[in-house]
Design an enzyme around this catalytic site. Structure first.
Site, PDB file in Angstrom:
ATOM      1  N   ASP A  69       8.054 -75.653  14.372  1.00  0.00           N
ATOM      2  CA  ASP A  69       6.970 -75.412  13.426  1.00  0.00           C
ATOM      3  C   ASP A  69       6.919 -76.567  12.441  1.00  0.00           C
ATOM      4  OD1 ASP A  69       4.798 -74.046  12.477  1.00  0.00           O
ATOM      5  OD2 ASP A  69       5.925 -72.427  11.581  1.00  0.00           O
ATOM      6  N   HIS A  70       6.490 -76.303  11.238  1.00  0.00           N
ATOM      7  CA  HIS A  70       6.285 -77.372  10.265  1.00  0.00           C
ATOM      8  C   HIS A  70       7.479 -78.317  10.211  1.00  0.00           C
ATOM      9  CE1 HIS A  70       3.732 -74.211   7.921  1.00  0.00           C
ATOM     10  NE2 HIS A  70       3.191 -74.550   9.078  1.00  0.00           N
ATOM     11  N   CYS A 105       7.592 -65.997  13.559  1.00  0.00           N
ATOM     12  CA  CYS A 105       7.705 -67.251  12.817  1.00  0.00           C
ATOM     13  C   CYS A 105       8.884 -67.122  11.852  1.00  0.00           C
ATOM     14  CB  CYS A 105       6.421 -67.551  12.056  1.00  0.00           C
ATOM     15  SG  CYS A 105       6.508 -69.082  11.089  1.00  0.00           S
ATOM     16  N   TYR A 116       2.566 -81.375  10.019  1.00  0.00           N
ATOM     17  CA  TYR A 116       2.284 -81.533  11.443  1.00  0.00           C
ATOM     18  C   TYR A 116       2.287 -82.992  11.884  1.00  0.00           C
ATOM     19  CZ  TYR A 116       1.444 -76.587  11.828  1.00  0.00           C
ATOM     20  OH  TYR A 116       1.618 -75.222  11.825  1.00  0.00           O
ATOM     21  N   HIS A 150       0.566 -63.416  13.543  1.00  0.00           N
ATOM     22  CA  HIS A 150       1.426 -64.299  12.747  1.00  0.00           C
ATOM     23  C   HIS A 150       1.725 -63.630  11.415  1.00  0.00           C
ATOM     24  CE1 HIS A 150       2.716 -67.746  10.347  1.00  0.00           C
ATOM     25  NE2 HIS A 150       2.885 -68.415  11.473  1.00  0.00           N
ATOM     26  N   HIS A 164       7.627 -69.373  16.586  1.00  0.00           N
ATOM     27  CA  HIS A 164       7.677 -70.576  15.754  1.00  0.00           C
ATOM     28  C   HIS A 164       9.079 -70.642  15.172  1.00  0.00           C
ATOM     29  CE1 HIS A 164       3.077 -70.308  14.649  1.00  0.00           C
ATOM     30  NE2 HIS A 164       3.296 -70.475  15.939  1.00  0.00           N
TER      31      HIS A 164
END
Length: 368
Positions: free
Chosen positions: A321-322, A245, A339, A207, A272
């Site tokens: 993702d977030h 990501c 999340y 990541h 992501h």
């Protein structure tokens, strides 16, 4: 690609497997044994129990995020070989349970770094945000305390209280670790674990650093096309790959996200996908916040990002993702910042919509 959703486990996540199962198109979860510590061996029994719990809900484990790499490995101290052996044992136990993807990071001391966990948007939703001036004005101890307070009692990944309690010791460990040393230690770690990865077909997907630059003087190395390609060449094994990501690489606007996806063809094992909105890009007051997934809410062309993944033949797990906290999740204790359920579920359906449109367009063009 397979649409997945991150899940921290029934003891730690406010989102349930039953809720995830009801998100259209989601078939797998990206999960972890959240109460383990870096360097600890994950037993096959615990992995098996987690797998059974997920499968009982009609889903499967698509990958693990994260099997955390302990600081001894990152700094390369006298105990690193012992901890690498522990990591190898964990990978072997995952392989025996038919789990073939591990997302991990190699960031010193801190994981992702934000200055706000609930910045309010015009529509009343809240999301994670970063401001460079705030970082420059605060010392790490204060930031750790601030993160703990903002989290409303939720244990944040990478910001566990037991780690933050040893912050001074952690900084001391890294005082002589520059970018080259950190890179050498990462290569040493990857070369040591590649045999077990090859045996069980486990894809290690690193990541990127978040944000994509050094924080509090701590070097970071997985933050650009140049650096990630250097790592792919240093350990030229398909099992040494990338978690792409968009939100982490995208913190640095010099990173051309679709281009990076294309040059990493064949080495992206996990994706992501998320969007950021930049409010100030001056060095002294660099400021961004995490937007909803659609292109118009942020600075990224999400269509082009997903199209690059499609055109390079990406067939691994992808997840929203977030997300923002919306629809009464705002401020609710137990909801891990970034999340919540609803905004990420919207993101999952949006990404699938983009993928379907791209796929059908390509097929029609091919048919002509």
């Amino acid at each position: 690609m397979e649409m997945t959703f991150r899940w921290y486990g029934s003891k730690f996540d406010s989102v349930t497997l039953q809720q995830i199962r009801q998100i259209p198109g989601v078939t797998g979860v990206i999960t972890t044994l959240y109460d383990t510590t870096p360097g600890e061996v994950w037993s096959q029994e615990r992995i098996h129990a987690l797998k059974e719990e997920v499968e009982a809900a009609g889903l499967h484990i698509s990958g693990i995020e994260s099997v955390n790499v302990c600081d001894s490995i990152k700094v390369g101290d006298k105990d690193r070989d012992m901890y690498i052996e522990n990591y190898i044992q964990t990978l072997e136990n995952l392989g025996k349970e038919d789990i073939h993807l591990v997302c991990y990071n190699f960031m010193p001391v801190f994981d992702w770094t934000r200055t706000e966990l609930a910045r309010k948007n015009a529509d009343g939703s809240t999301g994670l945000a970063y401001n460079q001036k705030a970082i420059d004005a605060i010392n790490p101890d204060d930031l750790a305390a601030s993160m703990e307070k903002m989290s409303q009692g939720t244990v944040l990944p990478g910001w566990e209280p037991e780690r933050m309690a040893k912050l001074n010791d952690l900084f001391a460990m890294y005082k002589d670790v520059d970018g080259e040393k950190l890179f050498e230690n990462l290569v040493y770690f990857l070369k040591a674990i590649m045999p077990v990865c090859n045996k069980y077909d486990i894809k290690m997907a690193i990541h990127p650093d978040d944000p994509a630059w050094s924080v509090f003087g701590l070097t970071r190395i997985i933050n650009s096309e140049e650096n990630i390609l250097r790592l792919m060449k240093a350990v030229d094994d398909v099992h040494n790959g990338v978690t792409f990501c968009s939100g982490s690489y995208g913190t640095n606007l010099e990173n051309d996200l679709p281009h990076m996806i294309r040059v990493l063809k064949g080495r992206i094992h996990f994706a992501h996908v998320r969007n950021l909105r930049f409010n100030d890009t001056s060095r002294e007051n660099y400021d961004f916040q995490e937007a909803c997934h659609i292109s118009s809410d942020g600075n990224f062309d999400m269509y082009e990002i997903v199209r690059a993944l499609y055109e390079t033949g990406f067939d691994g797990p992808i997840r929203p993702d977030h997300g923002r906290n919306i629809w009464d999740e705002v401020g609710k204790p137990g909801v891990m910042p970034g999340y919540g359920l609803y905004d990420r579920a919207l993101g999952a359906t949006y990404i699938q919509g983009l993928w379907e449109a791209i796929e059908k367009s390509e097929k029609r063009l091919g048919g002509n």
